[in-house]
Design an enzyme around this catalytic site. Structure first.
Site, short mmCIF file in Angstrom:
data_model
loop_
_atom_site.label_atom_id
_atom_site.label_comp_id
_atom_site.label_asym_id
_atom_site.label_seq_id
_atom_site.Cartn_x
_atom_site.Cartn_y
_atom_site.Cartn_z
N ASN A 199 -5.54 5.40 -2.30
CA ASN A 199 -5.27 5.77 -0.91
C ASN A 199 -4.95 7.25 -0.74
O ASN A 199 -5.02 7.78 0.37
CB ASN A 199 -4.15 4.90 -0.32
N SER A 252 0.83 -1.22 0.00
CA SER A 252 0.00 0.00 0.00
C SER A 252 0.85 1.26 0.00
O SER A 252 0.45 2.28 -0.55
CB SER A 252 -0.88 0.05 1.26
N HIS A 309 -2.21 -3.46 -6.55
CA HIS A 309 -2.85 -3.05 -5.29
C HIS A 309 -4.35 -3.31 -5.39
O HIS A 309 -5.07 -2.58 -6.05
CB HIS A 309 -2.55 -1.57 -5.03
N1 LIG Z 1 -5.89 -4.29 4.79
C1 LIG Z 1 -6.11 -3.56 3.70
O1 LIG Z 1 -7.16 -2.92 3.55
C2 LIG Z 1 -5.09 -3.55 2.59
C3 LIG Z 1 -5.51 -3.10 1.32
C4 LIG Z 1 -4.61 -3.14 0.25
C5 LIG Z 1 -3.30 -3.56 0.47
N2 LIG Z 1 -2.92 -3.95 1.73
C6 LIG Z 1 -1.53 -4.45 1.89
O2 LIG Z 1 -1.59 -5.87 1.83
C7 LIG Z 1 -0.54 -6.43 2.64
C8 LIG Z 1 -1.15 -7.35 3.68
O3 LIG Z 1 -2.10 -6.63 4.44
P1 LIG Z 1 -3.21 -7.38 5.32
O4 LIG Z 1 -4.20 -6.36 5.73
O5 LIG Z 1 -3.65 -8.62 4.63
O6 LIG Z 1 -2.31 -7.80 6.60
P2 LIG Z 1 -2.61 -8.90 7.72
O7 LIG Z 1 -1.90 -8.44 8.93
O8 LIG Z 1 -4.09 -9.18 7.79
O9 LIG Z 1 -1.93 -10.24 7.15
C9 LIG Z 1 -0.56 -10.37 6.90
C10 LIG Z 1 -0.21 -11.85 6.89
O10 LIG Z 1 1.16 -11.99 6.47
C11 LIG Z 1 1.66 -13.11 7.15
N3 LIG Z 1 3.11 -13.12 7.09
C12 LIG Z 1 4.02 -12.42 7.81
N4 LIG Z 1 5.28 -12.73 7.44
C13 LIG Z 1 5.17 -13.66 6.47
C14 LIG Z 1 6.11 -14.39 5.66
N5 LIG Z 1 7.43 -14.22 5.82
N6 LIG Z 1 5.63 -15.26 4.75
C15 LIG Z 1 4.29 -15.44 4.61
N7 LIG Z 1 3.35 -14.80 5.33
C16 LIG Z 1 3.80 -13.91 6.24
C17 LIG Z 1 1.11 -12.97 8.56
O11 LIG Z 1 1.18 -14.20 9.29
C18 LIG Z 1 -0.32 -12.53 8.27
O12 LIG Z 1 -1.20 -13.65 8.18
C19 LIG Z 1 0.22 -5.23 3.24
O13 LIG Z 1 1.29 -4.92 2.40
C20 LIG Z 1 -0.85 -4.12 3.20
O14 LIG Z 1 -0.28 -2.83 3.18
C21 LIG Z 1 -3.79 -3.98 2.79
#
Ligand SMILES: NC(=O)c1ccc[n+]([C@@H]2O[C@H](COP(=O)([O-])OP(=O)(O)OC[C@H]3O[C@@H](n4cnc5c(N)ncnc54)[C@H](O)[C@@H]3O)[C@@H](O)[C@H]2O)c1
Length: 290
Positions: A190, A119, A140
């Site tokens: 965003n 993001s 994204h």
């Molecule tokens: N939440 C949102 O609305 C949103 C929207 C668009 C993009 N994003 C981006 O998406 C990405 C994930 O966000 P999210 O909200 O799903 O986070 P989250 O915290 O819900 O999930 C992240 C996951 O990554 C896993 N993880 C950590 N280290 C790891 C590794 N080495 N190998 C494999 N898995 C691993 C964790 O165990 C966890 O399950 C981030 O970069 C975030 O900025 C989030």
């Protein structure tokens, strides 16, 4: 497009959502996480989404069964050897994302596409972890990924035209609408979504309305598919805080700075769906609904 093997890294909110999209499109999906618990929950969320889709008549029993059977969980990167596309959705941590792509260089084939769902980080920076940065593309997805059509596509400095074009074709095959943007903080969405969400939280803090009346106002007046507090509960307050803070640090625009309520909710563990309570309360274990 023929069915592919797609690996989704990270089984959190976005990984589970993206895995749902891939399985629904007929791809063979490997959902990878380092945490067994998070992997289980991610798979439960995908299965729950398809179960509800069948209950609502959006999928037949057979389509629901096939979609669920397309999904496999893994905690071993070696299982990703035959992937055509990798979609990375792990924590928003540059070193972690770079390191994952560096490891994958030695596991997957030379033609495997690397997609990152960052993001706020630079696609170029993440791609520098790979010995083949030309195959890394920023994709994204909007949250919740199975319900929202838009994906922003951002090339890194060294992304090759073939990788960009293949990404656009792949996203179209998923039924997604691509918008091409630049590798800049916040991409397009965003840049206005985060200040807007902060405004809704500030309106709540100021007592202009309640959680319910502000959500209802947005549904009724703006035609959004869900109100800001329902959406923030899916996004996760920890993620909102992180994204808002990082964009504030990079853009120095006070509209991005998270209001005090965000910090209090994070401190209390009221992160949204992922902890069972945010602005609303949830009695199921799923990261998003359908
Ligand atoms: N939440 C949102 O609305 C949103 C929207 C668009 C993009 N994003 C981006 O998406 C990405 C994930 O966000 P999210 O909200 O799903 O986070 P989250 O915290 O819900 O999930 C992240 C996951 O990554 C896993 N993880 C950590 N280290 C790891 C590794 N080495 N190998 C494999 N898995 C691993 C964790 O165990 C966890 O399950 C981030 O970069 C975030 O900025 C989030």
């Amino acid at each position: 497009m023929e069915n592919r093997t797609v690996a989704v890294l990270g089984a959190g909110t976005m990984g589970a959502g993206i895995a749902t999209v891939m399985a629904r499109a007929g791809h063979h999906v490997i959902l990878f996480d380092v945490s067994e618990d998070n992997l289980r929950r991610g798979i439960d969320t995908v299965h729950g989404f398809f179960d509800v889709s069948v209950q609502k008549g959006k999928l037949t029993d057979e389509q629901g069964r096939v979609a669920k059977s397309a999904l496999h969980g893994s905690t071993s990167l070696a299982d990703l050897a035959h992937c055509d596309v990798v979609v990375e959705a792990v924590y928003e941590d540059l070193r972690l994302k770079k390191d994952i792509f560096a490891q994958l260089d030695d596991i997957v084939s030379e033609s495997t596409l690397f997609h990152t769902n960052t993001s706020t980080l630079s696609v170029t920076g993440i791609a520098s972890g790979s010995r083949r940065p030309e195959r890394v593309v920023g994709t994204h997805y909007c949250n919740p990924a199975p319900l929202m059509k838009l994906v922003e596509v951002a090339d890194g400095r060294h992304t090759a035209t073939w990788a960009h074009d293949a990404t656009i074709r792949f996203l179209a095959s998923l039924g997604k609408t691509s918008v091409v943007t630049k590798d800049r903080p916040g991409f397009i969405v965003n840049r206005f979504l985060i200040p807007w969400e902060n405004s809704c939280i500030r309106a709540l803090e100021a007592g202009l309305g309640t959680r319910d009346s502000i959500d209802a106002a947005v549904l009724g007046a703006l035609g959004h598919p869900m109100g800001p507090f329902r959406l923030l509960d899916i996004v996760g307050m920890d993620i909102h805080q992180q994204v808002a803070t990082r964009l504030y640090e990079q853009l120095r625009d006070p509209r991005f700075f998270p209001p005090p309520m965000v910090e209090r909710m994070v401190a209390a563990g009221d992160l949204g769906r992922k902890t069972g309570r945010g602005f609303y309360e949830y009695d199921d274990n799923r990261l998003f609904g359908s």
